[in-house]
Motif scaffolding. Sequence first.
Motif, PDB file in Angstrom:
ATOM      1  N   SER A 185     -57.749 -13.071 -60.159  1.00 33.88           N
ATOM      2  CA  SER A 185     -58.621 -12.575 -59.264  1.00 33.88           C
ATOM      3  C   SER A 185     -60.002 -13.431 -58.967  1.00 33.88           C
ATOM      4  N   TYR A 215     -56.453 -11.824 -48.266  1.00 31.04           N
ATOM      5  CA  TYR A 215     -56.808 -12.117 -49.547  1.00 31.04           C
ATOM      6  C   TYR A 215     -57.439 -13.578 -49.583  1.00 31.04           C
ATOM      7  N   VAL A 219     -58.369 -12.116 -53.832  1.00 26.77           N
ATOM      8  CA  VAL A 219     -59.386 -11.067 -53.824  1.00 26.77           C
ATOM      9  C   VAL A 219     -59.298 -10.726 -52.408  1.00 26.77           C
ATOM     10  N   THR A 235     -68.136 -12.207 -50.377  1.00 26.60           N
ATOM     11  CA  THR A 235     -66.835 -11.888 -51.110  1.00 26.60           C
ATOM     12  C   THR A 235     -67.399 -10.867 -52.202  1.00 26.60           C
ATOM     13  N   ARG A 246     -66.877 -12.167 -58.087  1.00 25.18           N
ATOM     14  CA  ARG A 246     -66.093 -13.353 -58.151  1.00 25.18           C
ATOM     15  C   ARG A 246     -66.669 -14.745 -58.411  1.00 25.18           C
TER      16      ARG A 246
END
Length: 511
Positions: free
Chosen positions: A31, A253, A257, A367, A371
């Motif tokens: 991810s 995604y 993610v 995001t 991340r």
Amino acid sequence: MNHPALLSFACGFASLSLEILWVRLYGFTKSSTPVAFGFVLAAYLLGIALGASLGARACRRATTDAQLWRWSLAALLVSAALSPLLPALFGALTSAHVQNPLVDIFVIGLASAILSFVFPIAHHLGTRHFADRQGQRFALVYTANVSGAALGPLVTGYVLLDTLSVQQCFLLLGAAQAAAAAALALAVRQQRAVLVGVAALLAGSMAIAAQSLEPHRLVRSLTPKQPVPKTVVENRHGIVTIFPGELGDDVVYGGNVYDGRTNLDPQRNTNGLERPLLMAALHPEPKRVLMVGLSIGTWLAIVREFPGVETIDVVEINPGYVQAAQAYPAQAAAMRDPRVNVVIDDARRWLRHRPERKYDMVIMNTTLHWRSNASLLLSSEFLRLIRSHMAPGAVLTFNATSSGDAFLTAARVFPHAYRYRNFVYAADFDFRPRKDAPRTREVYANLRLDGQPFFTPGSAAIDVFMRIPFLTVDLAQNAAGRRFEEVTDYNMITEFKYGRKLYFWPDLFSF
């Protein structure tokens, strides 16, 4: 021709190219967490240490150069075969929910160990018969390896990944290693290795042709959601996957993610549409709009309908989103709007090169804060850069994904910063009264999408959206279990200090 130097070059090129691909593949599986890169690097270095140690032992045991050439060419051919097989094994284990760091270290480390086995042999072959010039010959072999190691990531990262899927890249590198083994075997008169290398090359070429029919099978096997993604877009910037939904509610995604949805129905509102809509209430006439991040373009389709909008600059780093958005009429129409300028670039670089541009409204659908590289869009340095591009009376909003640290950072940069849902809204003035003003209800009621009313007449959604309160950073701090900290380019705390963990230690021994 210096055959050991060529062998060293081939090993360096293949080894670092495969590392680039493993970083992409493993990062996607985990991810897009930043620690995934460190994990791959650690596993790769362990494999290099083990392989080099075995290669040094082989040099001590060999009695002839021919024997060393056979061993090194055999290793190159084994690496050629395992280059596509190990990712496939990793995908199969992930699909079967066998996710253990020891297994991952073994699979990734094996990929590097085989090629690093060849490295000391190449040095041995290149120097053992040159007692008076060993330093020169060593430097030649080492320079060849470094050249291959430098060229491999450039070719793989900037060319191959931009034209092929990661699955096809693994296959192509396998075929390239088989070709290198066959060419070197021919040069040093190892006829048996020539035949094996040619056979491996043909097998690799056939596999590449077969995999071209389904180039994204490996990526599909690594996605946690069911059903499998209906759309996969791969390029050097990353991997975009889209999963099917009902009634125009596909799920997007990026890097495995969650990135948003295609839904534009405020009644169903699976996409948190109240968050971009609030910006229409906070600025009466935003002539110039900046959007950092496009995703699938759903929010762009809404923002372009705001009253008074004359130009919208959209800065998106991954062109894969632009490609994927073409399948959705409302999103594709928004990008064709002559007022919309979609730029494929890094937002920082683009803004720094255009200091004169000022905007009335800035929207960043950022995001998830944990991340990889997300903190570079949440840091105080970047928010100050954004502030320098805001005209008087402008309003900024960005997705803090409920990060208290990102909320505090905005409050340190702007005199007024408040949270609405998981988004932070910031400006140089107190804009909160505008949310509850009578004009807001009128703006919402008159909003249209493709010529049709956005809200159905008498819709209760407008009342629901207007009742959502603003939250101050003090209230958020009081409800938190720790003190918030300012995010900077140098601490990147949303990714590392408070980021998402890759593994928990009990998982080490649970299979």
